[in-house]
Design a protein around this motif. Structure first.
Motif, PDB file in Angstrom:
ATOM      1  N   THR A  92      26.584  40.101  43.111  1.00  8.45           N
ATOM      2  CA  THR A  92      27.596  39.911  41.561  1.00  8.45           C
ATOM      3  C   THR A  92      29.468  40.236  41.822  1.00  8.45           C
ATOM      4  O   THR A  92      29.920  39.985  41.026  1.00  8.45           O
ATOM      5  CB  THR A  92      26.497  40.752  40.190  1.00  8.45           C
ATOM      6  N   MET A  93      29.195  41.472  42.898  1.00  6.01           N
ATOM      7  CA  MET A  93      30.563  41.815  42.596  1.00  6.01           C
ATOM      8  C   MET A  93      31.810  40.801  42.967  1.00  6.01           C
ATOM      9  O   MET A  93      32.609  41.390  42.232  1.00  6.01           O
ATOM     10  CB  MET A  93      30.860  43.050  43.021  1.00  6.01           C
ATOM     11  N   LEU A  94      30.617  40.001  43.795  1.00  5.16           N
ATOM     12  CA  LEU A  94      32.148  39.466  45.020  1.00  5.16           C
ATOM     13  C   LEU A  94      32.258  38.831  43.961  1.00  5.16           C
ATOM     14  O   LEU A  94      33.475  37.887  43.593  1.00  5.16           O
ATOM     15  CB  LEU A  94      31.158  38.895  46.396  1.00  5.16           C
ATOM     16  N   ARG A  95      31.216  38.153  43.382  1.00  5.61           N
ATOM     17  CA  ARG A  95      31.533  36.997  42.190  1.00  5.61           C
ATOM     18  C   ARG A  95      32.727  37.107  41.299  1.00  5.61           C
ATOM     19  O   ARG A  95      33.518  36.289  41.196  1.00  5.61           O
ATOM     20  CB  ARG A  95      30.771  36.299  41.173  1.00  5.61           C
ATOM     21  N   GLU A  96      32.737  38.294  40.588  1.00  6.64           N
ATOM     22  CA  GLU A  96      33.420  38.826  39.998  1.00  6.64           C
ATOM     23  C   GLU A  96      34.759  39.086  41.126  1.00  6.64           C
ATOM     24  O   GLU A  96      35.962  39.197  40.136  1.00  6.64           O
ATOM     25  CB  GLU A  96      32.910  40.018  39.350  1.00  6.64           C
ATOM     26  N   SER A  97      35.190  39.526  41.940  1.00 10.32           N
ATOM     27  CA  SER A  97      35.996  39.161  42.559  1.00 10.32           C
ATOM     28  C   SER A  97      36.968  38.373  42.923  1.00 10.32           C
ATOM     29  O   SER A  97      38.102  38.377  43.021  1.00 10.32           O
ATOM     30  CB  SER A  97      35.769  40.412  43.656  1.00 10.32           C
ATOM     31  N   LEU A  98      36.117  37.030  42.906  1.00  9.04           N
ATOM     32  CA  LEU A  98      36.702  36.044  42.986  1.00  9.04           C
ATOM     33  C   LEU A  98      37.120  35.388  42.099  1.00  9.04           C
ATOM     34  O   LEU A  98      38.704  34.416  41.857  1.00  9.04           O
ATOM     35  CB  LEU A  98      35.829  35.328  44.020  1.00  9.04           C
ATOM     36  N   GLU A  99      36.523  36.259  40.783  1.00 10.06           N
ATOM     37  CA  GLU A  99      36.671  35.494  39.547  1.00 10.06           C
ATOM     38  C   GLU A  99      38.197  36.041  38.927  1.00 10.06           C
ATOM     39  O   GLU A  99      39.180  35.152  38.618  1.00 10.06           O
ATOM     40  CB  GLU A  99      35.906  35.751  38.457  1.00 10.06           C
ATOM     41  N   LYS A 100      38.107  37.596  39.385  1.00  5.81           N
ATOM     42  CA  LYS A 100      40.025  38.211  39.558  1.00  5.81           C
ATOM     43  C   LYS A 100      41.495  37.151  40.434  1.00  5.81           C
ATOM     44  O   LYS A 100      42.217  36.914  39.076  1.00  5.81           O
ATOM     45  CB  LYS A 100      40.277  39.555  39.575  1.00  5.81           C
ATOM     46  N   LEU A 101      40.866  36.967  41.462  1.00  8.62           N
ATOM     47  CA  LEU A 101      41.583  36.443  42.369  1.00  8.62           C
ATOM     48  C   LEU A 101      42.225  35.301  41.797  1.00  8.62           C
ATOM     49  O   LEU A 101      43.274  34.566  42.367  1.00  8.62           O
ATOM     50  CB  LEU A 101      41.409  36.174  43.777  1.00  8.62           C
ATOM     51  N   SER A 102      41.155  34.083  41.733  1.00 11.38           N
ATOM     52  CA  SER A 102      41.474  33.367  41.072  1.00 11.38           C
ATOM     53  C   SER A 102      42.442  32.970  39.909  1.00 11.38           C
ATOM     54  O   SER A 102      43.116  31.666  39.590  1.00 11.38           O
ATOM     55  CB  SER A 102      39.974  31.990  40.282  1.00 11.38           C
ATOM     56  N   LYS A 103      42.481  34.058  39.200  1.00  9.94           N
ATOM     57  CA  LYS A 103      43.842  34.342  37.538  1.00  9.94           C
ATOM     58  C   LYS A 103      45.267  34.296  38.679  1.00  9.94           C
ATOM     59  O   LYS A 103      46.408  33.921  37.626  1.00  9.94           O
ATOM     60  CB  LYS A 103      42.983  35.203  36.873  1.00  9.94           C
ATOM     61  N   LEU A 104      45.327  34.539  40.088  1.00  7.32           N
ATOM     62  CA  LEU A 104      46.998  35.332  40.929  1.00  7.32           C
ATOM     63  C   LEU A 104      47.062  33.759  41.005  1.00  7.32           C
ATOM     64  O   LEU A 104      46.871  32.759  41.363  1.00  7.32           O
ATOM     65  CB  LEU A 104      46.066  35.650  41.513  1.00  7.32           C
ATOM     66  N   ASP A 105      48.504  33.825  41.569  1.00 10.34           N
ATOM     67  CA  ASP A 105      49.383  32.655  41.387  1.00 10.34           C
ATOM     68  C   ASP A 105      49.077  33.113  43.586  1.00 10.34           C
ATOM     69  O   ASP A 105      50.493  33.475  43.635  1.00 10.34           O
ATOM     70  CB  ASP A 105      50.503  32.536  40.689  1.00 10.34           C
TER      71      ASP A 105
END
Length: 197
Positions: A155-168
């Motif tokens: 669950t944490m990893l999903r949230e982390s990847l979601e966070k990174l997907s917002k970066l350029d």
């Protein structure tokens, strides 16, 4: 970038900072790689560990440098914990290490900002400078992402990847495997892939 040899993680060097140090079992390869960049081990003043796993921290012992890791992964190194550091999985042990800087979200290391990305470990981090992401074992090229079954949490990893997907992200520099251009495309692919788990 010093490409990981054997079980070693990839190692990244900028200025007088080294990001991860591998297992330490290929120290001559590391020394030679640094020499090619006109550096010696003694030139490194700061080690930043992206997380506490042995294949990223085992080489710390060869440096007389300050050590930085996220505050949530720090106890594993301070205690030489063979389970949390997965040293036991490598058939190795790890001496307790003194942490000089316990990192948190938003801390700065040179031009890079610390992004807390738990999931592979509870204290995993990435480093981001607005263009380049040094991603540890959070995300890899080609849609890959870190294991979450050795001290992590999906669950944490999903949230982390979601966070990174917002970066350029132009350049993705992962803990293992190739460094790639068009980093955001790879991160977005990983973000889509983990949703299937």
């Amino acid at each position: 970038m010093i490409e990981g040899l054997g079980s070693d993680s990839n190692i990244y060097v900028f200025d007088d900072v080294i990001v991860d140090t591998g297992t330490g079992e290929n120290i001559e390869y590391l020394r030679e790689s640094l020499k090619k960049a006109n550096l010696n081990i003694s030139d490194i003043s700061l080690i930043v560990n992206t997380h506490c796993h042995y294949d990223h921290v085992g080489g710390n012992r060869y440096f007389n440098s300050k050590l930085a890791i996220h505050e949530k992964d720090a106890p594993a190194l301070e205690n030489g914990d063979p389970i949390a550091t997965v040293a036991q999985m490598f058939g190795r042990s790890l001496e307790p290490q003194e942490i000089d800087f316990k990192l948190t979200e938003g801390d700065k290391i040179g031009d890079f900002e610390v992004i807390h990305t738990p999931g592979h470990t509870i204290g995993g981090i990435c480093l981001y400078n607005g263009k380049t992401l040094i991603s540890g074992d959070t995300v890899f090229a080609g849609g890959g992402f870190g294991r979450y079954d050795i001290g992590g949490d999906i669950t944490m990893l999903r949230e982390s990847l979601e966070k990174l997907s917002k970066l350029d992200v132009e350049y993705l520099l992962p803990g293992h495997g190739p460094a790639v251009d068009n980093g955001s495309e790879h991160i977005n692919l990983s973000n889509r892939m983990i949703k299937g788990f």
